[in-house]
Design an enzyme around this catalytic site. Structure first.
Site, short mmCIF file in Angstrom:
data_model
loop_
_atom_site.label_atom_id
_atom_site.label_comp_id
_atom_site.label_asym_id
_atom_site.label_seq_id
_atom_site.Cartn_x
_atom_site.Cartn_y
_atom_site.Cartn_z
N LYS A 13 -23.90 -18.72 9.83
CA LYS A 13 -23.64 -19.92 9.03
C LYS A 13 -24.44 -19.89 7.72
O LYS A 13 -23.91 -20.18 6.66
CB LYS A 13 -24.02 -21.19 9.83
CG LYS A 13 -23.25 -21.33 11.14
CD LYS A 13 -23.59 -22.62 11.89
CE LYS A 13 -25.01 -22.69 12.44
NZ LYS A 13 -25.27 -21.81 13.59
N ARG A 88 -24.35 -31.27 15.55
CA ARG A 88 -24.46 -30.38 16.70
C ARG A 88 -24.17 -31.10 18.01
O ARG A 88 -24.22 -30.50 19.07
CB ARG A 88 -25.88 -29.84 16.78
CG ARG A 88 -26.00 -28.37 16.41
CD ARG A 88 -27.48 -28.10 16.33
NE ARG A 88 -27.88 -26.77 16.54
CZ ARG A 88 -28.20 -25.93 15.56
NH1 ARG A 88 -28.01 -26.25 14.32
NH2 ARG A 88 -28.69 -24.75 15.85
N ARG A 127 -33.11 -9.68 14.00
CA ARG A 127 -33.28 -10.44 12.75
C ARG A 127 -34.77 -10.65 12.45
O ARG A 127 -35.57 -10.91 13.34
CB ARG A 127 -32.59 -11.81 12.89
CG ARG A 127 -32.83 -12.72 11.69
CD ARG A 127 -31.85 -13.86 11.66
NE ARG A 127 -32.20 -14.94 12.57
CZ ARG A 127 -31.53 -16.09 12.64
NH1 ARG A 127 -30.46 -16.28 11.89
NH2 ARG A 127 -31.91 -17.03 13.49
N ARG A 160 -38.60 -14.93 13.96
CA ARG A 160 -38.69 -16.35 14.28
C ARG A 160 -39.06 -16.51 15.74
O ARG A 160 -38.56 -15.78 16.58
CB ARG A 160 -37.32 -17.00 14.04
CG ARG A 160 -37.27 -17.90 12.84
CD ARG A 160 -35.86 -18.23 12.46
NE ARG A 160 -35.17 -19.05 13.46
CZ ARG A 160 -33.94 -19.56 13.28
NH1 ARG A 160 -33.30 -19.32 12.17
NH2 ARG A 160 -33.37 -20.28 14.22
N ARG A 171 -30.49 -21.18 23.50
CA ARG A 171 -29.78 -21.78 22.37
C ARG A 171 -28.27 -21.64 22.54
O ARG A 171 -27.51 -22.54 22.19
CB ARG A 171 -30.23 -21.13 21.06
CG ARG A 171 -31.60 -21.65 20.58
CD ARG A 171 -32.33 -20.66 19.69
NE ARG A 171 -31.66 -20.38 18.44
CZ ARG A 171 -31.83 -19.25 17.74
NH1 ARG A 171 -32.62 -18.29 18.19
NH2 ARG A 171 -31.19 -19.08 16.61
P1 ADP Z 1 -29.49 -21.50 14.94
O1 ADP Z 1 -28.18 -22.09 14.49
O2 ADP Z 1 -29.67 -20.09 14.57
O3 ADP Z 1 -29.85 -21.85 16.35
P2 ADP Z 1 -30.99 -23.33 13.24
O4 ADP Z 1 -31.91 -22.75 12.26
O5 ADP Z 1 -29.75 -23.99 12.78
O6 ADP Z 1 -30.69 -22.15 14.22
O7 ADP Z 1 -31.79 -24.37 14.18
C1 ADP Z 1 -33.01 -24.05 14.77
C2 ADP Z 1 -33.43 -25.17 15.71
O8 ADP Z 1 -33.57 -26.40 14.99
C3 ADP Z 1 -32.44 -25.50 16.82
O9 ADP Z 1 -32.61 -24.66 17.93
C4 ADP Z 1 -32.82 -26.97 17.13
O10 ADP Z 1 -33.99 -27.06 17.90
C5 ADP Z 1 -33.13 -27.51 15.76
N1 ADP Z 1 -31.94 -28.12 15.11
C6 ADP Z 1 -31.32 -27.67 13.98
N2 ADP Z 1 -30.27 -28.45 13.66
C7 ADP Z 1 -30.21 -29.42 14.61
C8 ADP Z 1 -29.34 -30.52 14.87
N3 ADP Z 1 -28.29 -30.79 14.06
N4 ADP Z 1 -29.59 -31.28 15.97
C9 ADP Z 1 -30.62 -31.03 16.78
N5 ADP Z 1 -31.48 -30.01 16.62
C10 ADP Z 1 -31.28 -29.20 15.54
#
Ligand code: ADP
Ligand code: ZN
Length: 216
Positions: A13, A88, A127, A160, A171
């Site tokens: 994304k 999400r 990554r 990370r 996740r």
């Molecule tokens: P990825 O899509 O690679 O899992 P992100 O960088 O988008 O990683 O998100 C990392 C973390 O941040 C998620 O695992 C969650 O804990 C939190 N997070 C990000 N966006 C949201 C969201 N919209 N709602 C709840 N938690 C979120």
């Protein structure tokens, strides 16, 4: 242009958002990046979010919704935005719908990046990212010239915390349980478009350009 990028962790994304942003002057809103910045700076929000993030769980909806609400009111969103990592959950999507109604704007599309779990696990375990400038590397496809050192800024390049395999699996399961219902939610609203996440870093940009020329 106002779009949502929807896809499992590691579907790319952020990469797609960067390619769109190079072409169109719109805001890239990554909830993950905003949260990580808050953790890095030990803000109140960062303190609340950290334990959820480290274990691969979602940060509670109220926190995320408040964060997005203030972000969407910033001036750089006037020309449009790419939402990367939000919504999400169904309650987040419903909150977004109310916010957009109040602002008097509509979404153009919700783009689902489709990809298999095995590929994602490979991509994420390899990554790496620069702690200082955020540049993304990959130990197989895009290694740094000097191990652990950023080519661009000499910053420290690290993995990370949530890119460890056990957390990646968590996740993914959180995605299938809490985020996947959004696919039907947006399909019912006739906004969903699915693309192959292996189609290269410009697949979404190409799709948007095709849509634009078709609507002219
Ligand atoms: P990825 O899509 O690679 O899992 P992100 O960088 O988008 O990683 O998100 C990392 C973390 O941040 C998620 O695992 C969650 O804990 C939190 N997070 C990000 N966006 C949201 C969201 N919209 N709602 C709840 N938690 C979120
Ligand atoms: Zn760097």
């Amino acid at each position: 242009m106002r779009i949502i990028l929807l896809g499992v962790p590691g579907s790319g994304k952020g990469t797609q958002a960067e390619s769109i942003k190079n072409k169109y002057p719109i805001a890239h809103i990554s909830t993950g990046d905003i949260l990580r910045n808050n953790v890095k700076n030990s803000t109140e929000l960062g303190k609340q979010a950290k334990s959820y993030m480290d274990s691969g769980k979602l940060v509670p909806d109220e926190i995320i919704v408040a964060m997005i609400e203030s972000r969407l009111n910033e001036t750089d969103c006037k020309e449009g935005f790419i939402l990367d990592g939000f919504p999400r959950t169904i309650p987040q999507a419903e909150a977004l719908s109310t916010m957009l109604e109040n602002l008097g704007i509509d979404l153009d599309a919700v783009i689902e990046l489709a990809i298999e779990d095995d590929i994602v696990i490979d991509r994420l375990t390899t990554r790496r990212g620069c702690k200082s400038c955020g540049e993304i590397y990959n130990t197989t496809f895009k290694p740094t010239k000097v191990e652990g050192v950023c080519d661009k800024c000499n910053g420290e390049v690290i993995q990370r915390d949530d890119d460890k395999e056990s957390v990646i699996r968590k996740r993914l399961s959180v995605f299938y349980e809490q985020t996947a219902p959004l696919i039907d939610y947006y399909r019912n609203k006739k906004l969903l478009v699915t693309v192959d996440a292996n189609g290269g870093k410009d697949v979404v940009l190409k799709l948007l350009e095709k849509k634009r020329s078709a609507s002219k």
